[in-house]
Enzyme design. Structure first.
Site, PDB file in Angstrom:
ATOM      1  N   THR A  20      20.886  24.246  58.240  1.00  0.00           N
ATOM      2  CA  THR A  20      20.854  23.238  59.659  1.00  0.00           C
ATOM      3  C   THR A  20      19.484  23.135  59.719  1.00  0.00           C
ATOM      4  OG1 THR A  20      21.427  25.274  60.882  1.00  0.00           O
ATOM      5  CG2 THR A  20      23.393  23.921  59.782  1.00  0.00           C
ATOM      6  N   ASP A  48      24.710  28.542  58.961  1.00  0.00           N
ATOM      7  CA  ASP A  48      23.555  29.306  59.548  1.00  0.00           C
ATOM      8  C   ASP A  48      22.643  28.245  59.743  1.00  0.00           C
ATOM      9  OD1 ASP A  48      22.564  31.390  58.316  1.00  0.00           O
ATOM     10  OD2 ASP A  48      20.786  29.763  57.447  1.00  0.00           O
ATOM     11  N   TYR A  53      14.285  27.125  64.428  1.00  0.00           N
ATOM     12  CA  TYR A  53      15.150  25.673  63.737  1.00  0.00           C
ATOM     13  C   TYR A  53      14.089  24.834  64.739  1.00  0.00           C
ATOM     14  CZ  TYR A  53      16.366  27.477  59.534  1.00  0.00           C
ATOM     15  OH  TYR A  53      16.993  28.033  58.648  1.00  0.00           O
ATOM     16  N   GLN A 177      25.236  51.609  61.888  1.00  0.00           N
ATOM     17  CA  GLN A 177      25.900  49.954  60.716  1.00  0.00           C
ATOM     18  C   GLN A 177      24.552  49.674  60.438  1.00  0.00           C
ATOM     19  OE1 GLN A 177      28.042  48.065  60.303  1.00  0.00           O
ATOM     20  NE2 GLN A 177      26.866  47.496  58.867  1.00  0.00           N
TER      21      GLN A 177
END
Length: 321
Positions: A20, A48, A53, A177
């Site tokens: 996008t 995404d 952006y 993680q």
């Protein structure tokens, strides 16, 4: 549409991801909404974006995220979407000044949550890396944000393979993680030079490919269709392609690959789109291509490849003949 698991997670995205980058800028809100609607209608669920952006518009911040957030609110479909965004990119007014610090990561994440109008990001990418920042601090920061409920899983974009390997080894040894996916420039063409003239951009080289084979980590390639390179070769409009983007690729070798694609299309009945995306979908580790579409027609064309994965022999034929 088929779904694919990102190993080590409970995420089952569609096999084609929607990029996008131009939403809210060269694609206005109405056009962006139409593309998003068409993608979901075709079975897609993996969107995404990135915090940076749209920041090329003076005085604006996060236009792509804001557009997607508005669409999700209007469609009331947050629970049906796997939402991914990226943070830690340098300020476009200060190129290559690193922002991959714990403070900047948290700042970008908080702003992304606000712009996307959501409480949690399903897959949060670090858009860039800075080798001068200890990966231990980065892993610990991302885990703290996960504990705080701001993100579910996280991945790396434009990280070098040794740093990615070391960061995940640290996470594993400390019961934390690690990165679950790698967003990298990759398509069926052959790179002639650093993409964008920037050696910090990550692309699929031999070392990275072996890392993915060894670990089974998912790859999520951007520029998966090489800016429409093969489509332009097929329809005779290569001369209209952006010269800078065209310069990324070794044309003699890439042309040979295109001719082998044409032969494969004749033998199988697949379209160029299905072959280009099927080349990535058929790799020996989970690979989810990102497609950047500027029209509903392009969305529908790209999504015809959602269930297409080339065989190992077909991939080898394209790459080596």
């Amino acid at each position: 549409m088929a779904l694919i698991n990102i190993p080590g997670t409970d995420l089952y995205p569609s096999t084609i991801c929607l990029g996008t980058g131009e939403f809210g800028t060269s694609l206005d809100r109405e056009s962006s909404f139409r593309i998003l609607d068409a993608y979901v209608e075709c079975g897609g669920n993996f969107i995404d974006t990135a915090h940076v952006y749209g920041d090329w518009v003076p005085g604006e911040r996060g236009l792509s995220e804001k557009t997607i957030g508005a669409w999700i609110q209007s469609r009331k479909n947050r629970d049906q979407i796997i939402l991914a965004t990226k943070g830690g990119h340098w300020d476009l007014q200060a190129p290559h000044v690193s922002r991959v610090t714990p403070k900047e990561i948290v700042k970008d994440l908080d702003e992304s949550l606000q712009f996307l109008q959501t409480d949690i990001i399903d897959l949060y990418w670090l858009h860039r890396d800075d080798p001068d920042v200890p990966y231990e601090a980065i892993i610990e920061t991302l885990n703290a944000q996960r504990e705080a409920g701001k993100l579910r899983w996280f991945g790396a974009s434009n990280w070098r393979t040794p740093r990615l390997r070391a960061a995940n080894a640290y996470a594993k040894s400390h019961g934390l993680q690690g990165f679950v996916a790698d967003q990298v420039l990759w398509n069926a063409a052959v790179l002639a030079k650093y993409p964008y003239g920037d050696p910090t951009v990550g692309w699929m080289d031999e070392e990275r490919f072996f890392f993915h084979e060894e670990t089974g980590m998912a790859a999520v390639p951007f520029q998966s269709q090489a800016y429409g390179l093969f489509h332009r070769m097929a329809n005779g409009t290569l001369h209209e392609m952006n010269p800078g983007f065209l310069s990324f690729y070794r044309l003699p070798e890439t042309s040979r690959r295109f001719h082998r694609m044409q032969r494969l299309a004749q033998e199988t009945g697949l379209t160029i789109t299905q072959i280009v995306l099927g080349y990535l979908r058929g790799q020996p580790f989970p690979t989810i291509p990102i497609v950047g579409c500027r029209s509903v027609a392009q969305v529908r064309d790209s999504m015809t490849a959602a269930d297409i994965a080339l065989t190992a022999d077909q991939i080898l034929f394209i790459a080596h003949g």
